[in-house]
Design a protein around this motif. Structure first.
Motif, mmCIF file in Angstrom:
data_model
loop_
_atom_site.group_PDB
_atom_site.id
_atom_site.type_symbol
_atom_site.label_atom_id
_atom_site.label_comp_id
_atom_site.label_asym_id
_atom_site.label_seq_id
_atom_site.Cartn_x
_atom_site.Cartn_y
_atom_site.Cartn_z
ATOM 1 N N ALA A 69 -7.358 31.390 -2.277
ATOM 2 C CA ALA A 69 -6.624 30.041 -2.027
ATOM 3 C C ALA A 69 -6.796 29.431 -0.678
ATOM 4 C CB ALA A 69 -5.008 30.357 -2.110
ATOM 5 N N LEU A 70 -7.241 29.974 0.181
ATOM 6 C CA LEU A 70 -7.223 29.729 1.534
ATOM 7 C C LEU A 70 -8.784 29.111 1.939
ATOM 8 C CD1 LEU A 70 -5.525 32.502 3.386
ATOM 9 C CD2 LEU A 70 -4.432 30.444 2.640
ATOM 10 N N TRP A 71 -9.766 29.156 1.039
ATOM 11 C CA TRP A 71 -10.982 28.869 1.202
ATOM 12 C C TRP A 71 -11.096 27.413 1.019
ATOM 13 C CZ3 TRP A 71 -13.686 33.225 -2.327
ATOM 14 C CH2 TRP A 71 -13.506 34.371 -1.352
ATOM 15 N N ASP A 72 -12.330 26.951 1.677
ATOM 16 C CA ASP A 72 -13.019 25.510 1.623
ATOM 17 C C ASP A 72 -13.244 25.123 0.054
ATOM 18 O OD1 ASP A 72 -14.520 23.347 3.179
ATOM 19 O OD2 ASP A 72 -15.539 24.043 1.269
ATOM 20 N N ASP A 73 -13.272 24.273 -0.342
ATOM 21 C CA ASP A 73 -13.324 23.653 -2.041
ATOM 22 C C ASP A 73 -15.075 24.110 -2.308
ATOM 23 O OD1 ASP A 73 -11.007 20.993 -2.329
ATOM 24 O OD2 ASP A 73 -10.922 23.280 -2.557
ATOM 25 N N LYS A 98 -15.230 27.705 -3.005
ATOM 26 C CA LYS A 98 -14.673 27.904 -4.111
ATOM 27 C C LYS A 98 -15.588 27.716 -5.543
ATOM 28 C CE LYS A 98 -9.665 27.081 -2.886
ATOM 29 N NZ LYS A 98 -8.580 26.440 -3.207
ATOM 30 N N LYS A 99 -16.147 26.632 -5.269
ATOM 31 C CA LYS A 99 -17.267 26.104 -6.199
ATOM 32 C C LYS A 99 -18.417 27.275 -6.181
ATOM 33 C CE LYS A 99 -16.598 21.259 -7.032
ATOM 34 N NZ LYS A 99 -15.304 21.136 -5.911
ATOM 35 N N TYR A 100 -18.866 27.664 -5.323
ATOM 36 C CA TYR A 100 -19.832 28.713 -5.173
ATOM 37 C C TYR A 100 -19.387 30.017 -5.880
ATOM 38 C CZ TYR A 100 -22.568 32.674 -3.309
ATOM 39 O OH TYR A 100 -23.247 33.872 -2.911
ATOM 40 N N VAL A 101 -18.187 30.436 -5.496
ATOM 41 C CA VAL A 101 -17.633 31.637 -5.848
ATOM 42 C C VAL A 101 -17.660 31.607 -7.514
ATOM 43 C CG1 VAL A 101 -16.123 33.528 -5.903
ATOM 44 C CG2 VAL A 101 -17.028 32.595 -3.670
ATOM 45 N N ASP A 102 -16.951 30.374 -7.754
ATOM 46 C CA ASP A 102 -16.793 30.184 -9.433
ATOM 47 C C ASP A 102 -17.771 30.227 -10.161
ATOM 48 O OD1 ASP A 102 -14.292 27.725 -8.691
ATOM 49 O OD2 ASP A 102 -14.065 29.944 -8.618
ATOM 50 N N SER A 103 -19.193 29.734 -9.414
ATOM 51 C CA SER A 103 -20.271 29.683 -10.135
ATOM 52 C C SER A 103 -21.153 30.930 -10.418
ATOM 53 C CB SER A 103 -21.346 28.622 -9.331
ATOM 54 O OG SER A 103 -21.934 29.614 -8.176
ATOM 55 N N ALA A 130 -14.674 31.593 6.772
ATOM 56 C CA ALA A 130 -13.670 31.350 7.489
ATOM 57 C C ALA A 130 -12.707 30.870 6.588
ATOM 58 C CB ALA A 130 -13.933 29.983 8.324
ATOM 59 N N ASP A 131 -11.148 30.633 6.748
ATOM 60 C CA ASP A 131 -10.319 30.181 5.820
ATOM 61 C C ASP A 131 -9.053 29.450 6.530
ATOM 62 O OD1 ASP A 131 -9.033 33.469 5.197
ATOM 63 O OD2 ASP A 131 -8.229 31.876 6.828
ATOM 64 N N LEU A 132 -8.167 29.002 5.743
ATOM 65 C CA LEU A 132 -7.218 28.242 6.435
ATOM 66 C C LEU A 132 -6.208 29.055 7.551
ATOM 67 C CD1 LEU A 132 -5.436 26.154 3.684
ATOM 68 C CD2 LEU A 132 -7.095 25.461 5.239
#
Ligand code: AHG
Ligand code: MN
Ligand code: MN
Ligand code: MN
Length: 346
Positions: free
Chosen positions: A231-235, A238-243, A280-282
């Protein structure tokens, strides 16, 4: 006639070190430092394996400069590593995860190597007997800053000088490696000509060559991230890990493997292929892992094995450290997997 090789001839770490010295790849001084590191690893291995018996699990009751609650074994393994390096007589300065600032070693007679280390990596796993490790990297002293110290430097000048000596980019590494304390105790290192692995034979306490010139697979379907931080990751991340979770043409998505010890997660990635990431995250703007004694040594090994180590945009080994405990994001593993990640983050 050529001496017939005895069936009992095994290649030990000591023998391999001497070979590297005879080939001129390392000098006698560095051989002594690496030998002292292997001794420290043997001692830590036995402390870790008997932690529950000798009441060495649990917290020390102090915290380190990282703001982490130190485990008893964080502190003890730091002392073991430091004293082995001190008695080697070839170590000039040490920088450790568990030391606030770099320490100048008074018993340095020659060599004067700079040794950076994480004495116990993954120490949160100790009480559950999950794999842990020690990570190290060795640099040559920064000549010019040794000379401009003058003949009677103040404590502050020495301390400042130590930081300058220690804060070198990973591209300057002479050698780096780790020892993993797991179902096997395996010392993995490179002296700049490929990656070699030595398994500790408990029968007689020697590290025996078991992995010659390790090559990391060019790609691999294992990804190793702590998705609790998703939830704290850059969009883009997120798209990379979703892929990775889409079955894709092979009809099989990637497998997730994460044990929370960089050494264990890296060792599996080195042998099986795939990618390990600590983004890195928020919350942690520059990630969690420390450049000097976690990211640079692991990236050095990955490159020596034909893989890559990146902060998501650039080569880890090109990053010039500004502080000793500086953190950077780390993506390390198979070349194709790291490059795929970098494309998503571009
Ligand atoms: P250390 O125990 O030396 O402080 O390092 C812990 C690091 C690394 O070993 C591991 O990959 C990572 O912390 C795990 O962090 P999370 O628990 O946040 O996933
Ligand atoms: Mn720690
Ligand atoms: Mn660590
Ligand atoms: Mn540690």
């Amino acid at each position: 006639p050529k001496q017939r090789r005895s069936q009992y001839e095994i290649e030990t770490f000591t023998g391999w070190l001497l070979q590297q010295e005879q080939k001129g790849i390392i000098d006698a001084e560095l051989t002594i430092v690496l030998s002292s590191i292997s001794l420290a690893c043997k001692q830590i291995a036995s402390l870790v394996q008997r932690a529950g018996i000798s009441n060495l699990t649990g917290l020390q009751g102090a915290s380190n400069i990282q703001g982490e609650d130190q485990k008893k074994l964080d502190v003890i393994s730091n002392e073991v590593f430091s004293s082995c390096l001190r008695t080697s007589g070839r170590t000039g300065i040490i920088a450790s995860e568990e030391e606030d600032i770099p320490v100048a070693v008074e018993e340095s007679y020659s060599g004067n190597y700079i040794v950076v280390f994480d004495p116990l990596d993954g120490s949160s796993n100790i009480d559950a007997a999950v794999s842990t490790g020690s990570i190290f990297g060795i640099y040559k002293p920064n000549e010019e800053c040794l000379t401009n110290l003058g003949d009677s430097p103040t404590i502050d000048e020495v301390a400042e000088n130590c930081v300058v000596n220690v804060c070198q980019p990973g591209s300057n590494l002479l050698t780096a490696g780790y020892c993993m304390y797991s179902s096997s105790v395996i010392l993995v290192l490179s002296v700049g000509k490929g990656v070699y692995g030595f398994t500790l034979d408990p029968l007689y306490g020697e590290f025996v060559l078991t992995h010659k010139d390790i090559q990391i697979p060019k790609k691999g379907k294992i990804y190793s991230f702590n998705e609790g931080n998703y939830a704290l990751w850059d969009d883009k991340l997120k798209k990379y890990v979703d892929s990775l979770k889409e079955p894709g043409p092979s009809n099989k998505p990637y497998s997730a493997r994460y044990i929370g010890s960089l050494v264990g997660d890296f060792h599996r990635t080195l042998l099986y292929g795939g990618i390990y990431g600590y983004p890195a995250d928020l919350k942690s703007k520059t990630g969690k892992l420390r450049l000097l004694y976690e990211c640079a040594p692991m990236s050095y090994l990955a490159e020596q094995a034909g893989g890559k180590g990146s902060d998501g945009h650039k080569r880890i080994l090109d990053i010039q450290p500004e502080q000793v405990h500086q953190r950077v994001p780390l993506y390390v593993g198979s070349t194709e997997e790291v490059e795929k990640l970098e494309k998503y983050l571009a």
